[in-house]
Scaffold this motif. Structure first.
Motif, PDB file in Angstrom:
ATOM      1  N   GLN A   3      17.788  -9.887  -7.075  1.00 50.40           N
ATOM      2  CA  GLN A   3      18.791 -10.749  -6.453  1.00 50.40           C
ATOM      3  C   GLN A   3      19.873  -9.827  -5.928  1.00 50.40           C
ATOM      4  OE1 GLN A   3      20.136 -13.882  -9.028  1.00 50.40           O
ATOM      5  NE2 GLN A   3      18.085 -14.563  -9.510  1.00 50.40           N
ATOM      6  N   VAL A   4      19.953  -9.707  -4.604  1.00 54.40           N
ATOM      7  CA  VAL A   4      20.842  -8.727  -3.998  1.00 54.40           C
ATOM      8  C   VAL A   4      22.302  -9.034  -4.322  1.00 54.40           C
ATOM      9  CG1 VAL A   4      20.950 -10.031  -1.856  1.00 54.40           C
ATOM     10  CG2 VAL A   4      21.469  -7.607  -1.831  1.00 54.40           C
ATOM     11  N   ALA A 178      15.669 -18.044  -0.205  1.00 52.54           N
ATOM     12  CA  ALA A 178      15.411 -18.560  -1.544  1.00 52.54           C
ATOM     13  C   ALA A 178      13.942 -18.919  -1.708  1.00 52.54           C
ATOM     14  CB  ALA A 178      16.287 -19.777  -1.821  1.00 52.54           C
ATOM     15  N   GLU A 179      13.318 -19.381  -0.637  1.00 51.01           N
ATOM     16  CA  GLU A 179      11.908 -19.757  -0.658  1.00 51.01           C
ATOM     17  C   GLU A 179      11.389 -19.740   0.768  1.00 51.01           C
ATOM     18  OE1 GLU A 179      11.303 -23.878  -1.850  1.00 51.01           O
ATOM     19  OE2 GLU A 179      13.382 -24.336  -1.342  1.00 51.01           O
ATOM     20  N   LEU A 180      10.093 -19.670   0.903  1.00 50.19           N
ATOM     21  CA  LEU A 180       9.487 -19.690   2.227  1.00 50.19           C
ATOM     22  C   LEU A 180       9.513 -21.101   2.796  1.00 50.19           C
ATOM     23  CD1 LEU A 180       6.376 -17.391   1.699  1.00 50.19           C
ATOM     24  CD2 LEU A 180       8.390 -16.882   3.075  1.00 50.19           C
ATOM     25  N   ASN A 181       9.862 -21.185   4.067  1.00 52.01           N
ATOM     26  CA  ASN A 181       9.872 -22.454   4.780  1.00 52.01           C
ATOM     27  C   ASN A 181       8.726 -22.439   5.787  1.00 52.01           C
ATOM     28  OD1 ASN A 181      10.599 -24.292   7.084  1.00 52.01           O
ATOM     29  ND2 ASN A 181      12.312 -24.759   5.739  1.00 52.01           N
ATOM     30  N   PRO A 182       7.898 -23.478   5.837  1.00 54.16           N
ATOM     31  CA  PRO A 182       6.720 -23.443   6.705  1.00 54.16           C
ATOM     32  C   PRO A 182       7.048 -23.380   8.184  1.00 54.16           C
ATOM     33  CG  PRO A 182       7.057 -25.651   5.848  1.00 54.16           C
ATOM     34  CD  PRO A 182       8.005 -24.748   5.106  1.00 54.16           C
ATOM     35  N   PRO A 208      17.934 -16.227  -5.412  1.00 50.96           N
ATOM     36  CA  PRO A 208      17.240 -16.840  -6.553  1.00 50.96           C
ATOM     37  C   PRO A 208      16.416 -18.047  -6.114  1.00 50.96           C
ATOM     38  CG  PRO A 208      19.566 -17.422  -6.577  1.00 50.96           C
ATOM     39  CD  PRO A 208      19.405 -16.392  -5.505  1.00 50.96           C
ATOM     40  N   PRO A 209      15.365 -18.384  -6.862  1.00 51.07           N
ATOM     41  CA  PRO A 209      14.538 -19.543  -6.496  1.00 51.07           C
ATOM     42  C   PRO A 209      15.312 -20.841  -6.684  1.00 51.07           C
ATOM     43  CG  PRO A 209      13.901 -18.696  -8.634  1.00 51.07           C
ATOM     44  CD  PRO A 209      14.887 -17.717  -8.078  1.00 51.07           C
ATOM     45  N   PRO A 210      14.900 -21.902  -6.002  1.00 53.65           N
ATOM     46  CA  PRO A 210      15.597 -23.198  -6.113  1.00 53.65           C
ATOM     47  C   PRO A 210      15.195 -23.945  -7.376  1.00 53.65           C
ATOM     48  CG  PRO A 210      13.747 -23.395  -4.608  1.00 53.65           C
ATOM     49  CD  PRO A 210      13.779 -21.952  -5.040  1.00 53.65           C
ATOM     50  N   GLU A 223       8.554 -21.113 -14.679  1.00 58.25           N
ATOM     51  CA  GLU A 223       8.445 -19.652 -14.640  1.00 58.25           C
ATOM     52  C   GLU A 223       7.422 -19.210 -13.600  1.00 58.25           C
ATOM     53  OE1 GLU A 223       7.521 -15.867 -17.648  1.00 58.25           O
ATOM     54  OE2 GLU A 223       7.360 -17.940 -18.373  1.00 58.25           O
ATOM     55  N   LEU A 224       6.310 -19.921 -13.513  1.00 55.05           N
ATOM     56  CA  LEU A 224       5.280 -19.592 -12.533  1.00 55.05           C
ATOM     57  C   LEU A 224       5.797 -19.760 -11.112  1.00 55.05           C
ATOM     58  CD1 LEU A 224       2.303 -18.843 -11.982  1.00 55.05           C
ATOM     59  CD2 LEU A 224       1.788 -21.307 -12.063  1.00 55.05           C
ATOM     60  N   LEU A 225       6.488 -20.864 -10.858  1.00 54.94           N
ATOM     61  CA  LEU A 225       7.010 -21.123  -9.518  1.00 54.94           C
ATOM     62  C   LEU A 225       8.090 -20.122  -9.122  1.00 54.94           C
ATOM     63  CD1 LEU A 225       7.208 -25.032  -9.538  1.00 54.94           C
ATOM     64  CD2 LEU A 225       5.522 -23.594  -8.385  1.00 54.94           C
ATOM     65  N   ALA A 226       8.776 -19.560 -10.121  1.00 54.72           N
ATOM     66  CA  ALA A 226       9.817 -18.574  -9.834  1.00 54.72           C
ATOM     67  C   ALA A 226       9.258 -17.172  -9.623  1.00 54.72           C
ATOM     68  CB  ALA A 226      10.842 -18.548 -10.967  1.00 54.72           C
TER      69      ALA A 226
END
Length: 405
Positions: A3-4, A178-182, A208-210, A223-226
């Motif tokens: 996390q920068v 934070a996450e990939l957007n399609p 960080p992940p949402p 934890e897996l999704l992160a």
């Protein structure tokens, strides 16, 4: 997971970049750009002219210098805007685009150690393509293009350059999102290129992940999704198949969180996540066939009675055609998900075997015991909330309707 830390100086630089924006081309520059790009094709009928212009822009992108300044130079990728981040004090209501954060952070890092990091728009190739001002309305009018067509051509050209940028990335791929957007080039072009090259393990997300989205899931699932491996493959956004940015990869990589929450056990939830990863790996092509098999093997252990559904033959054929337009690359890395073993790809001399034809893919069965069938569309379509106040210099920030952020 990185996390920068964004210093106040970097944040102020990013704000200044966003406020200043890209300088609009002068009338003389617009005429020179138009003359250069229309030379020899201006007389063609509209449809043929547009196609030839698209090819010309892709050829231009293919000619640009995208090599790493040094073997150790890292690469920054960005998407949409900065949202919740524990080390960044964004003002209330402020929408700070990640492209400016990535650029400011890169320049700050390079001021300490030269060529430690790069970003697409700052590369020689990015600067050269930027000088064509393809997003500028005056340039699009001079090229005899309506806004939608001009934007689509700009998106395509920058996407071609982004693919080469990803293909030359080696040590680290720092994703400012934070996450990939399609609807973003990061999802449709850059991440697939890195995955096909066996570089899933070098992708790190700088935001960080949402986790708020995952609040009702089992802790193991959260934890897996992160994990960066999942974040680098799946998306959780609703989509509209009529959206111009929609592709079969959008459908393949969609993880339905409501369905996931309805599953009764952590094991069933893990299997559902792995199934989406398997679909994405299948769309990535033969370079990841072993990855698909590993995913499917674990899913069958987790849910023995569950029928694993991979993309249908039509979608696989689309993915084959999309890969055929990309620059050939070799695989030099190997990594995967927690608890999933994958054979490493080794050596810069390793050459990927030729892919079968699209027609062969369309008629083939992918894995024994695995069903090829359509992936259901999400129940609810989520409208986009993307906004921009200035002509964007990169592919995903396109005016008009887009996939949900």
């Amino acid at each position: 997971m990185i996390q920068v830390h964004v210093s106040g100086q970097v944040l102020d630089d990013a704000r200044d970049r966003q406020h200043t924006g890209e300088a609009a081309p002068t009338p003389d520059e617009v005429r020179r750009i138009s003359k250069r790009l229309r030379a020899g094709i201006a007389h063609l009928p509209d449809k043929e002219y547009t196609e030839q212009l698209r090819k010309r822009l892709r050829e231009f992108a293919a000619e640009q210098d995208m090599e790493l300044p040094t073997p150790d130079t890292r690469s920054a990728f960005w998407s949409y805007r900065l949202e919740d981040h524990p080390t960044v004090d964004v003002e209330a209501g402020e929408q700070l685009q990640s492209m400016h954060v990535a650029a400011a952070y890169t320049e700050a890092q390079n001021s300490i150690v030269e060529d430690t990091l790069r970003y697409l728009e700052g590369t020689p190739g990015g600067k050269a393509l930027g000088e064509l001002h393809l997003w500028d309305a005056n340039v699009q009018r001079a090229l005899k293009l309506d806004r939608d067509t001009g934007t689509a051509l700009a998106y395509d050209a920058w996407g071609a350059l982004s693919q080469r940028y990803a293909a030359t990335t080696e040590t680290e791929a720092l994703f400012f999102m934070a996450e990939l957007n399609p609807g973003a080039v990061a999802y449709q072009t850059e991440a697939p290129q890195l995955r096909r090259d066996g570089k899933l393990d070098i992708i790190d997300f700088m935001y960080p992940p949402p986790m708020g989205k995952y609040a009702d899931l089992a802790p193991e699932t959260q934890e897996l999704l992160a994990s960066r491996a999942v974040r680098a493959q799946v998306h959780t956004f609703g989509y509209d198949e009529n959206d111009p940015k929609y592709t079969p990869l959008t459908k393949a990589g969609h993880l339905d969180l409501e369905h996931l929450k309805s599953l009764p056990t952590p094991e069933a939830q893990r299997a559902a996540v792995l199934e989406v990863c398997a679909r994405v790996a299948a769309m990535d092509g033969p370079a990841r066939a072993a990855d698909v098999e590993k995913y499917v093997e674990e899913i069958k252990v987790l849910r023995p009675d569950h029928e694993v559904a991979l993309p249908n033959s039509t979608d696989l054929a689309w993915a084959h055609e999309a890969r055929a337009q990309a620059t050939p690359v070799v695989s030099t890395h190997g990594a995967f998900l927690p608890g999933v073993e994958v054979n490493a790809r080794t050596g810069p001399q390793q050459i990927q075997p030729p892919e079968p034809s699209a027609s062969a893919i369309a008629g083939a069965h992918f894995l024994p015991g695995v069903t090829l069938k359509p992936v259901p569309a999400p129940a609810a379509q989520v409208p986009s909330t993307a906004t921009t106040s200035q002509a964007p210099p990169a592919p995903e920030q396109v005016r008009g309707p887009t996939l949900a952020e």
